[in-house]
Design an enzyme around this catalytic site. Structure first.
Site, PDB file in Angstrom:
ATOM      1  N   THR A  33       0.822  -1.212   0.000  1.00  0.00           N
ATOM      2  CA  THR A  33       0.000   0.000   0.000  1.00  0.00           C
ATOM      3  C   THR A  33       0.856   1.262   0.000  1.00  0.00           C
ATOM      4  O   THR A  33       1.985   1.250   0.516  1.00  0.00           O
ATOM      5  CB  THR A  33      -0.902  -0.001   1.262  1.00  0.00           C
ATOM      6  OG1 THR A  33      -1.470   1.295   1.435  1.00  0.00           O
ATOM      7  CG2 THR A  33      -0.127  -0.342   2.528  1.00  0.00           C
ATOM      8  N   ASP A  34       0.295   2.344  -0.538  1.00  0.00           N
ATOM      9  CA  ASP A  34       1.028   3.623  -0.496  1.00  0.00           C
ATOM     10  C   ASP A  34       1.149   4.142   0.940  1.00  0.00           C
ATOM     11  O   ASP A  34       1.941   5.041   1.218  1.00  0.00           O
ATOM     12  CB  ASP A  34       0.365   4.669  -1.405  1.00  0.00           C
ATOM     13  CG  ASP A  34      -1.053   5.053  -0.994  1.00  0.00           C
ATOM     14  OD1 ASP A  34      -1.592   4.460  -0.045  1.00  0.00           O
ATOM     15  OD2 ASP A  34      -1.628   5.960  -1.648  1.00  0.00           O
ATOM     16  N   GLU A  35       0.360   3.564   1.870  1.00  0.00           N
ATOM     17  CA  GLU A  35       0.417   4.042   3.261  1.00  0.00           C
ATOM     18  C   GLU A  35       1.751   3.753   3.931  1.00  0.00           C
ATOM     19  O   GLU A  35       2.053   4.322   4.972  1.00  0.00           O
ATOM     20  CB  GLU A  35      -0.715   3.425   4.087  1.00  0.00           C
ATOM     21  CG  GLU A  35      -2.072   3.866   3.609  1.00  0.00           C
ATOM     22  CD  GLU A  35      -3.170   3.752   4.663  1.00  0.00           C
ATOM     23  OE1 GLU A  35      -2.847   3.534   5.837  1.00  0.00           O
ATOM     24  OE2 GLU A  35      -4.328   3.891   4.276  1.00  0.00           O
ATOM     25  N   LYS A  58       2.000  -3.624   7.236  1.00  0.00           N
ATOM     26  CA  LYS A  58       2.241  -3.817   5.795  1.00  0.00           C
ATOM     27  C   LYS A  58       3.705  -3.537   5.457  1.00  0.00           C
ATOM     28  O   LYS A  58       4.305  -4.211   4.618  1.00  0.00           O
ATOM     29  CB  LYS A  58       1.317  -2.906   4.961  1.00  0.00           C
ATOM     30  CG  LYS A  58      -0.163  -3.216   5.059  1.00  0.00           C
ATOM     31  CD  LYS A  58      -0.550  -4.576   4.507  1.00  0.00           C
ATOM     32  CE  LYS A  58      -0.488  -4.670   2.997  1.00  0.00           C
ATOM     33  NZ  LYS A  58      -1.006  -5.972   2.500  1.00  0.00           N
ATOM     34  N   TYR A 117      -1.735  -0.521  11.051  1.00  0.00           N
ATOM     35  CA  TYR A 117      -1.977  -1.197   9.764  1.00  0.00           C
ATOM     36  C   TYR A 117      -0.793  -0.987   8.822  1.00  0.00           C
ATOM     37  O   TYR A 117      -0.197  -1.947   8.314  1.00  0.00           O
ATOM     38  CB  TYR A 117      -3.270  -0.676   9.114  1.00  0.00           C
ATOM     39  CG  TYR A 117      -3.335  -0.950   7.624  1.00  0.00           C
ATOM     40  CD1 TYR A 117      -3.460  -2.264   7.157  1.00  0.00           C
ATOM     41  CD2 TYR A 117      -3.239   0.084   6.682  1.00  0.00           C
ATOM     42  CE1 TYR A 117      -3.494  -2.530   5.779  1.00  0.00           C
ATOM     43  CE2 TYR A 117      -3.274  -0.174   5.323  1.00  0.00           C
ATOM     44  CZ  TYR A 117      -3.401  -1.482   4.872  1.00  0.00           C
ATOM     45  OH  TYR A 117      -3.418  -1.742   3.521  1.00  0.00           O
TER      46      TYR A 117
HETATM   47  P1  NAD Z   1     -10.365  -6.604   2.344  1.00  0.00           P
HETATM   48  O1  NAD Z   1     -10.323  -6.319   3.801  1.00  0.00           O
HETATM   49  O2  NAD Z   1     -11.600  -6.282   1.587  1.00  0.00           O
HETATM   50  O3  NAD Z   1     -10.053  -8.153   2.095  1.00  0.00           O
HETATM   51  C1  NAD Z   1      -9.061  -8.863   2.796  1.00  0.00           C
HETATM   52  C2  NAD Z   1      -9.346 -10.343   2.600  1.00  0.00           C
HETATM   53  O4  NAD Z   1      -8.311 -11.096   3.259  1.00  0.00           O
HETATM   54  C3  NAD Z   1     -10.672 -10.812   3.217  1.00  0.00           C
HETATM   55  O5  NAD Z   1     -11.384 -11.604   2.309  1.00  0.00           O
HETATM   56  C4  NAD Z   1     -10.258 -11.602   4.443  1.00  0.00           C
HETATM   57  O6  NAD Z   1     -11.161 -12.654   4.764  1.00  0.00           O
HETATM   58  C5  NAD Z   1      -8.912 -12.150   3.989  1.00  0.00           C
HETATM   59  N1  NAD Z   1      -8.035 -12.500   5.117  1.00  0.00           N
HETATM   60  C6  NAD Z   1      -7.771 -11.756   6.214  1.00  0.00           C
HETATM   61  N2  NAD Z   1      -6.922 -12.426   7.023  1.00  0.00           N
HETATM   62  C7  NAD Z   1      -6.624 -13.582   6.416  1.00  0.00           C
HETATM   63  C8  NAD Z   1      -5.785 -14.684   6.743  1.00  0.00           C
HETATM   64  N3  NAD Z   1      -5.091 -14.718   7.888  1.00  0.00           N
HETATM   65  N4  NAD Z   1      -5.707 -15.720   5.879  1.00  0.00           N
HETATM   66  C9  NAD Z   1      -6.428 -15.723   4.724  1.00  0.00           C
HETATM   67  N5  NAD Z   1      -7.237 -14.716   4.367  1.00  0.00           N
HETATM   68  C10 NAD Z   1      -7.333 -13.654   5.196  1.00  0.00           C
HETATM   69  O7  NAD Z   1      -9.101  -5.879   1.747  1.00  0.00           O
HETATM   70  P2  NAD Z   1      -8.852  -5.164   0.329  1.00  0.00           P
HETATM   71  O8  NAD Z   1      -9.257  -3.760   0.438  1.00  0.00           O
HETATM   72  O9  NAD Z   1      -9.403  -6.024  -0.736  1.00  0.00           O
HETATM   73  O10 NAD Z   1      -7.255  -5.207   0.296  1.00  0.00           O
HETATM   74  C11 NAD Z   1      -6.577  -6.303  -0.285  1.00  0.00           C
HETATM   75  C12 NAD Z   1      -5.091  -6.065  -0.209  1.00  0.00           C
HETATM   76  O11 NAD Z   1      -4.760  -4.853  -0.873  1.00  0.00           O
HETATM   77  C13 NAD Z   1      -4.559  -5.911   1.217  1.00  0.00           C
HETATM   78  O12 NAD Z   1      -3.317  -6.548   1.298  1.00  0.00           O
HETATM   79  C14 NAD Z   1      -4.402  -4.424   1.401  1.00  0.00           C
HETATM   80  O13 NAD Z   1      -3.400  -4.124   2.330  1.00  0.00           O
HETATM   81  C15 NAD Z   1      -4.037  -3.994  -0.003  1.00  0.00           C
HETATM   82  N6  NAD Z   1      -4.426  -2.628  -0.378  1.00  0.00           N
HETATM   83  C16 NAD Z   1      -5.719  -2.209  -0.287  1.00  0.00           C
HETATM   84  C17 NAD Z   1      -6.058  -0.938  -0.734  1.00  0.00           C
HETATM   85  C18 NAD Z   1      -7.474  -0.428  -0.670  1.00  0.00           C
HETATM   86  O14 NAD Z   1      -7.696   0.737  -0.969  1.00  0.00           O
HETATM   87  N7  NAD Z   1      -8.457  -1.224  -0.339  1.00  0.00           N
HETATM   88  C19 NAD Z   1      -5.059  -0.086  -1.244  1.00  0.00           C
HETATM   89  C20 NAD Z   1      -3.734  -0.548  -1.285  1.00  0.00           C
HETATM   90  C21 NAD Z   1      -3.433  -1.830  -0.877  1.00  0.00           C
HETATM   91  O1  DAU Z   2      -3.976   4.205   0.712  1.00  0.00           O
HETATM   92  C1  DAU Z   2      -4.268   2.837   0.598  1.00  0.00           C
HETATM   93  C2  DAU Z   2      -5.077   2.397   1.782  1.00  0.00           C
HETATM   94  O2  DAU Z   2      -6.380   2.947   1.602  1.00  0.00           O
HETATM   95  C3  DAU Z   2      -5.168   0.880   1.945  1.00  0.00           C
HETATM   96  O3  DAU Z   2      -3.896   0.373   2.184  1.00  0.00           O
HETATM   97  C4  DAU Z   2      -6.122   0.499   3.084  1.00  0.00           C
HETATM   98  O4  DAU Z   2      -6.288  -0.894   3.167  1.00  0.00           O
HETATM   99  C5  DAU Z   2      -7.471   1.135   2.795  1.00  0.00           C
HETATM  100  O5  DAU Z   2      -8.371   0.872   3.851  1.00  0.00           O
HETATM  101  C6  DAU Z   2      -7.313   2.643   2.602  1.00  0.00           C
HETATM  102  O6  DAU Z   2      -6.936   3.285   3.872  1.00  0.00           O
HETATM  103  P1  DAU Z   2      -7.556   4.690   4.292  1.00  0.00           P
HETATM  104  O7  DAU Z   2      -7.399   4.851   5.743  1.00  0.00           O
HETATM  105  O8  DAU Z   2      -7.053   5.791   3.416  1.00  0.00           O
HETATM  106  O9  DAU Z   2      -9.085   4.402   3.862  1.00  0.00           O
HETATM  107  P2  DAU Z   2     -10.469   4.713   4.576  1.00  0.00           P
HETATM  108  O10 DAU Z   2     -11.526   4.308   3.606  1.00  0.00           O
HETATM  109  O11 DAU Z   2     -10.556   4.145   5.942  1.00  0.00           O
HETATM  110  O12 DAU Z   2     -10.456   6.296   4.708  1.00  0.00           O
HETATM  111  C7  DAU Z   2     -10.281   7.141   3.577  1.00  0.00           C
HETATM  112  C8  DAU Z   2     -10.267   8.582   4.069  1.00  0.00           C
HETATM  113  O13 DAU Z   2     -11.569   8.914   4.581  1.00  0.00           O
HETATM  114  C9  DAU Z   2      -9.309   8.829   5.215  1.00  0.00           C
HETATM  115  O14 DAU Z   2      -8.766  10.140   5.093  1.00  0.00           O
HETATM  116  C10 DAU Z   2     -10.182   8.741   6.456  1.00  0.00           C
HETATM  117  C11 DAU Z   2     -11.509   9.295   5.960  1.00  0.00           C
HETATM  118  N1  DAU Z   2     -12.715   8.736   6.614  1.00  0.00           N
HETATM  119  C12 DAU Z   2     -12.848   7.381   6.667  1.00  0.00           C
HETATM  120  C13 DAU Z   2     -13.951   6.815   7.258  1.00  0.00           C
HETATM  121  C14 DAU Z   2     -14.114   5.315   7.335  1.00  0.00           C
HETATM  122  C15 DAU Z   2     -13.687   9.588   7.127  1.00  0.00           C
HETATM  123  O15 DAU Z   2     -13.569  10.827   7.055  1.00  0.00           O
HETATM  124  N2  DAU Z   2     -14.780   9.029   7.706  1.00  0.00           N
HETATM  125  C16 DAU Z   2     -14.953   7.683   7.823  1.00  0.00           C
HETATM  126  O16 DAU Z   2     -15.992   7.254   8.400  1.00  0.00           O
END
Ligand code: NAD
Ligand code: DAU
Length: 369
Positions: free
Chosen positions: A124-126, A152, A148
């Protein structure tokens, strides 16, 4: 026959990715391994069930014995499995360390033992932390700020070490914020879309001006596949669409698209350690031929439409344990916001003036529906 393992494939991005592999990218054999935590949902991949080229295994990536059963004959691993929600990592970080760090280690060991030819770590970019101006490049230092992102980053360090020490052919992707179909409604965009449809408050953290770079999930999935197929072993690839938006702007857009009331916008207490802005330089992934296909306005229209057409999916997810989570996460904050008056945060740790934030929300509320 090429066997591809997609861990976390019942989650948001992993399910979109598995569908894309078996569709447009013509994969021959895809195995999804997923623990089905609160974030995993078999409905996300119900359309793949019954296909002869698809297999679902319920299990934990930390389970070494299970991995020994699955990994023989596997060519590529895409490791999506993770605990992913920053807010939950602030409440309880142990599960993040376990899955994101220890789980990745178990997979790396398994990959080495069973001769997997490519290991793609979905990061992730985080991991870079926050950036006030400019964009992070892949060579910039990692300065994660939440449990988190720290987990990562820890996983990434192990992945890198397996390349440097044992020559495991790894690739790491660092993507920005995804949005689109099947995203769990605890995350910002789906929470706001579904709350707007339900006429519930939209809880904006701090002053609502934190910036994220939003990428439509299918664009990220394509970039991950390209990095997996064409990326150089040992390299890291940033992925982002360059659609940087402050949260308040997105919230207003959602209210508009959902035909809801701007009065739902509610400033609440900030997330501790809330990163102000993320932005990544994507020259490297573009050099492999990747381009985004979905612009933000189109992606948001498609996303709101998907949640409108799939109310059964998200209403089921928002029942039971989600309600308890929601109360714990937002109950007190929303009460304080109500006491303090419309659109007023009790305290903002984001730095910029709470007064002007309040004014911005009030201005949005005064506008048309
Ligand atoms: P998500 O939370 O929707 O899905 C995660 C999945 O992993 C779920 O289906 C969960 O059941 C499974 N899981 C959790 N723990 C597990 C374990 N111990 N063994 C097997 N499966 C397990 O997440 P997402 O948003 O789809 O993110 C997927 C990947 O992409 C993650 O690695 C996350 O860090 C990365 N990522 C997400 C975002 C985003 O914006 N959502 C951005 C950048 C990177
Ligand atoms: O940048 C990549 C990341 O983006 C991934 O690695 C993470 O898995 C994914 O969850 C996401 O993290 P963020 O913390 O950026 O996403 P989130 O959707 O939780 O929040 C997005 C922005 O919105 C952040 O600035 C917090 C704000 N927010 C979020 C929630 C849930 C609110 O203002 N209100 C809310 O209720």
């Amino acid at each position: 026959m090429k066997k591809i393992l997609v861990t976390g494939g019942a989650g948001f991005i992993g399910s979109n990715f598995a569908r894309m592999l078996l569709g447009r990218r013509g994969a021959r054999h895809v195995v999804v391994l997923d623990k089905l935590t609160y974030a995993g949902n078999l409905e996300n991949i119900s359309d793949l069930e019954g296909r002869t080229d698809f297999e679902f295994i319920k299990g934990d990536i930390c389970n070494v014995k299970l991995l020994d059963g699955i990994l023989p004959g596997t060519d590529v691993i895409y490791n999506f499995a993770a605990e992913t929600h920053v807010d939950r990592s602030i409440m309880e970080a142990g599960g993040f360390v376990k899955t994101d760090v220890v789980g990745t280690y178990a997979l790396l060991q398994g990959a080495l033992k069973h001769g997997v030819r490519r290991f793609v770590q979905i990061s992730t970019d985080e991991v870079y932390g926050s950036i006030a101006r400019g964009r992070f490049r892949e060579t910039d230092p990692l300065l994660p700020n939440s449990p988190y992102s720290a987990s990562k980053a820890g996983a990434e360090m192990l992945v890198r070490s397996f390349f440097r020490t044992y020559g495991l052919p790894v690739v790491i992707t660092r993507s920005s914020n995804n949005y689109g179909p099947y995203q769990h409604p605890e995350k910002f965009i789906p929470l706001f879309v579904t709350n707007a449809i339900e006429g519930k408050p939209l809880p904006l953290y701090g002053d609502g001006r934190n910036v994220r770079d939003w990428i439509y999930v299918e664009d990220n999935c394509r970039a991950i596949a390209i990095a997996g197929e064409k990326g150089v072993a040992g390299e890291v690839y940033n992925i982002g669409a360059g659609d940087e938006k402050p949260n308040l702007e997105i919230a207003r857009k959602i209210v508009g698209l959902a035909g809801a009331d701007m009065n739902l916008l509610t400033l609440v207490d900030d997330r501790p350690g809330h990163d102000r802005r993320y932005a990544v330089d994507t020259e490297k992934i573009r050099a492999l031929g990747w381009r985004k296909k979905t612009d933000f306005d189109e992606g948001m229209r498609k996303t709101v439409e998907w949640y409108r057409n799939n109310e059964g999916w998200w209403k089921a997810v928002k029942e039971g344990r989600f309600k308890r989570y929601y109360k714990r996460m937002y109950g007190g904050r929303l009460e304080s916001a109500a006491k303090a008056g419309s659109g007023a945060p009790r305290a903002s740790r984001s730095g910029s003036g709470a007064g002007s934030a309040k004014a911005a929300v009030r201005a949005a509320r005064k506008g048309r529906k």
